[in-house]
Design a protein around this motif. Structure first.
Motif, PDB file in Angstrom:
ATOM      1  N   UNK A 194      -5.678   3.236  65.257  1.00  0.00           N
ATOM      2  CA  UNK A 194      -5.469   3.784  63.914  1.00  0.00           C
ATOM      3  C   UNK A 194      -3.998   4.081  63.669  1.00  0.00           C
ATOM      4  N   UNK A 195      -3.340   4.719  64.646  1.00  0.00           N
ATOM      5  CA  UNK A 195      -1.930   5.048  64.462  1.00  0.00           C
ATOM      6  C   UNK A 195      -1.070   3.791  64.380  1.00  0.00           C
ATOM      7  N   UNK A 196      -1.415   2.784  65.201  1.00  0.00           N
ATOM      8  CA  UNK A 196      -0.639   1.540  65.155  1.00  0.00           C
ATOM      9  C   UNK A 196      -0.807   0.834  63.816  1.00  0.00           C
ATOM     10  N   UNK A 197      -2.063   0.731  63.353  1.00  0.00           N
ATOM     11  CA  UNK A 197      -2.306   0.074  62.067  1.00  0.00           C
ATOM     12  C   UNK A 197      -1.681   0.862  60.918  1.00  0.00           C
ATOM     13  N   UNK A 198      -1.749   2.187  61.024  1.00  0.00           N
ATOM     14  CA  UNK A 198      -1.161   3.007  59.959  1.00  0.00           C
ATOM     15  C   UNK A 198       0.349   2.814  59.900  1.00  0.00           C
ATOM     16  N   UNK A 199       0.984   2.727  61.089  1.00  0.00           N
ATOM     17  CA  UNK A 199       2.437   2.583  61.114  1.00  0.00           C
ATOM     18  C   UNK A 199       2.861   1.164  60.716  1.00  0.00           C
ATOM     19  N   UNK A 200       2.105   0.166  61.191  1.00  0.00           N
ATOM     20  CA  UNK A 200       2.521  -1.223  60.972  1.00  0.00           C
ATOM     21  C   UNK A 200       2.071  -1.768  59.622  1.00  0.00           C
ATOM     22  N   UNK A 201       0.949  -1.270  59.096  1.00  0.00           N
ATOM     23  CA  UNK A 201       0.384  -1.871  57.881  1.00  0.00           C
ATOM     24  C   UNK A 201       0.233  -0.847  56.761  1.00  0.00           C
ATOM     25  N   UNK A 202      -0.507   0.237  57.045  1.00  0.00           N
ATOM     26  CA  UNK A 202      -0.872   1.164  55.961  1.00  0.00           C
ATOM     27  C   UNK A 202       0.362   1.824  55.369  1.00  0.00           C
ATOM     28  N   UNK A 203       1.232   2.369  56.227  1.00  0.00           N
ATOM     29  CA  UNK A 203       2.402   3.062  55.689  1.00  0.00           C
ATOM     30  C   UNK A 203       3.311   2.130  54.896  1.00  0.00           C
ATOM     31  N   UNK A 204       3.627   0.895  55.392  1.00  0.00           N
ATOM     32  CA  UNK A 204       4.425  -0.010  54.555  1.00  0.00           C
ATOM     33  C   UNK A 204       3.743  -0.374  53.243  1.00  0.00           C
ATOM     34  N   UNK A 205       2.413  -0.542  53.273  1.00  0.00           N
ATOM     35  CA  UNK A 205       1.703  -0.856  52.025  1.00  0.00           C
ATOM     36  C   UNK A 205       1.762   0.322  51.069  1.00  0.00           C
TER      37      UNK A 205
END
Length: 482
Positions: A194-205
């Motif tokens: 979750x943290x990896x996806x949030x940092x790599x995808x969710x936060x930039x989106x």
């Protein structure tokens, strides 16, 4: 009265509404939890079945060793207490061996519990092992289990009877341990994912969405434009695309502001210019009474030109302010119209540009005369200015040729010149105002106006490739589409 909606439909609609109202982070968290739980189930269930098989195999391994001992020693040579101790070590109530179809009971307790299920490990499948394992866990009572496996000697199989309660306790103890361990590992894995996806995808989106929203509030503020992070993945491509679109939008807004300012300036000039043209029209009317043949020939054309100029002033540069007048298609003499275009741009017999009207005399088409006159005048004047600014071909003069090809579907009108041609750099925006001019000081409005007028008549205009100069082709349909 309409029937109230069913409770199930209301509940489904409420869940769907709650899901739509969740943000991207919340959806990602829920999906991560769901997938982790699925992974937990896929890990937990086979682990319990494998533990049960290993537990039974341990008992069977002891039973095989005991069977070897009991087979090697005569039955009366073993004391009863040693047999009981051997059964207790194996964890079985009875040990039996089947040899050549005959079943031999090697060791047993006096009163073994009733057998409630039989497990044949020789024909065990993964799904069967899972079902039997959870069957033991949910069953209540103090029954026994009959377990069969391959014989260690020449026998058909070895068979033991064990109490079900120790297996059930071992399964529950193992299930609790593996559940805690699996939840811990799955929780850590899920949190890291979750943290990896949030940092790599969710936060930039989210940052991309926030930038688009902020820019939409004040598109004229260039400080709110997207600054790409330099990533080379799909999000980086999206950032570059958004930045490019925002840059293009800012330029278009500036262009719109320039057009608005131009329209305001032209509106102010228009009033005085219209009065001047009206005065010139009155003077031209008086020239019509002069008996000089040259005056008699030129006066009608001068009056017609002044009428057109006054009409254009009345529309206050319709391209920049209002909609064009709808086209009124009617039959017209195309050859004569082109001669009017020639007079309008001032081409004579002895100039540096030779005018060639290749349209047959009397050729008639159906179109709006004023619109087509403006289109051809803009194109011809651009061609004339381009040829005047370039040296003529060797041993001759520049040439401006107009021609028309008639087909059952349309009329194709060509205006071809021998000038320097259109530079490749501006061909993509050739018919865009303030972008389609290659001449210093030019605005490109002529081509933009011509394109708009042609489209209003259901036609099209294009630049045709040719070795020398430029050729514009106007295609007008014979039957205007509805």
């Amino acid at each position: 009265m309409s029937a109230p909606p069913a409770a199930g439909a209301v509940s489904t609609a409420a869940r769907s509404s709650r899901w739509r109202n969740l943000g991207l982070s919340s959806r990602l968290l829920l999906l991560t939890l769901v997938f982790v739980m699925i992974a937990e189930i896929l890990i937990f269930v086979p682990s319990v079945a494998n533990f049960r098989n290993a537990w039974l195999n341990d008992r069977l391994a002891g039973a095989r060793i005991a069977a070897l001992v009991l087979e090697a020693v005569p039955e009366e040579a073993l004391p009863e207490n040693l047999v009981r101790e051997l059964l207790q070590t194996v964890g079985a109530e009875t040990i039996a061996l089947r040899v050549k179809g005959a079943r031999r009971l090697l060791a047993f307790n006096d009163m073994p519990p009733m057998v409630v299920d039989t497990y044949d490990l020789r024909m065990m499948t993964p799904f069967r092992a899972i079902g039997e394992s959870f069957g033991v866990m949910v069953r209540r009572g103090e029954g026994s289990l009959r377990v069969i496996d391959a014989s260690p000697m020449d026998g058909d199989f070895v068979e033991i009877v064990i109490k079900e309660a120790p297996l059930r306790e071992a399964l529950w103890r193992f299930a609790a341990n593996i559940l805690v361990l699996s939840l811990l590992i799955s929780g850590i894995t899920g949190a890291l994912v979750f943290l990896a996806l949030k940092r790599l995808i969710v936060r930039p989106v989210e940052q991309l969405t926030s930038n688009i929203t902020r820019f939409a509030e004040h598109p004229e503020d260039q400080t709110r434009m997207m600054r790409p992070s330099g990533r080379s993945d799909e999000i980086g491509s999206a950032e570059k695309a958004v930045a490019g679109m925002q840059q293009a939008l800012v330029q278009q807004l500036k262009q719109k502001e320039n057009l608005a300012a131009l329209g305001l300036a032209v509106s102010k000039i228009n009033h005085d210019l219209r009065n001047m043209l009206s005065s010139a029209q009155l003077i031209s009317d008086r020239l019509g009474g002069v008996k000089d043949p040259t005056v008699q020939r030129l006066a009608p054309k001068l009056l017609q030109t002044l009428d057109r100029a006054i009409a254009f002033c009345q529309s206050t540069l319709a391209y920049g302010r209002a909609e064009e007048r709808p086209p009124e298609a009617r039959p017209l003499d195309l050859h004569a119209l082109m001669e009017e275009v020639r007079d309008a741009i001032g081409l004579g017999e002895d100039g540096i540009v030779f005018w060639e009207n290749a349209i047959p005399r009397g050729m008639r088409i159906i179109s709006d005369p004023e619109h087509l006159y403006r289109i051809c005048t803009n194109l011809a004047r651009n061609a004339l200015q381009a040829m005047e600014a370039s040296p003529p071909p060797e041993g001759g003069r520049h040439r401006l040729k107009v021609s028309c090809v008639e087909t059952p579907q349309n009329w194709s009108i060509d205006l071809a010149d021998t000038g320097p041609g259109i530079p490749p750099a501006i061909r993509q925006k050739l018919f865009v105002a303030f972008h389609g001019s290659s001449r210093p000081g030019g605005t490109g409005l002529g081509l933009a106006i011509a394109s708009d007028l042609v489209r209003s008549m259901g036609g099209s205009i294009e630049l045709v490739e040719q070795p020398v100069g430029a050729r514009f082709r106007i295609i007008l349909p014979r039957t205007r589409p509805k």
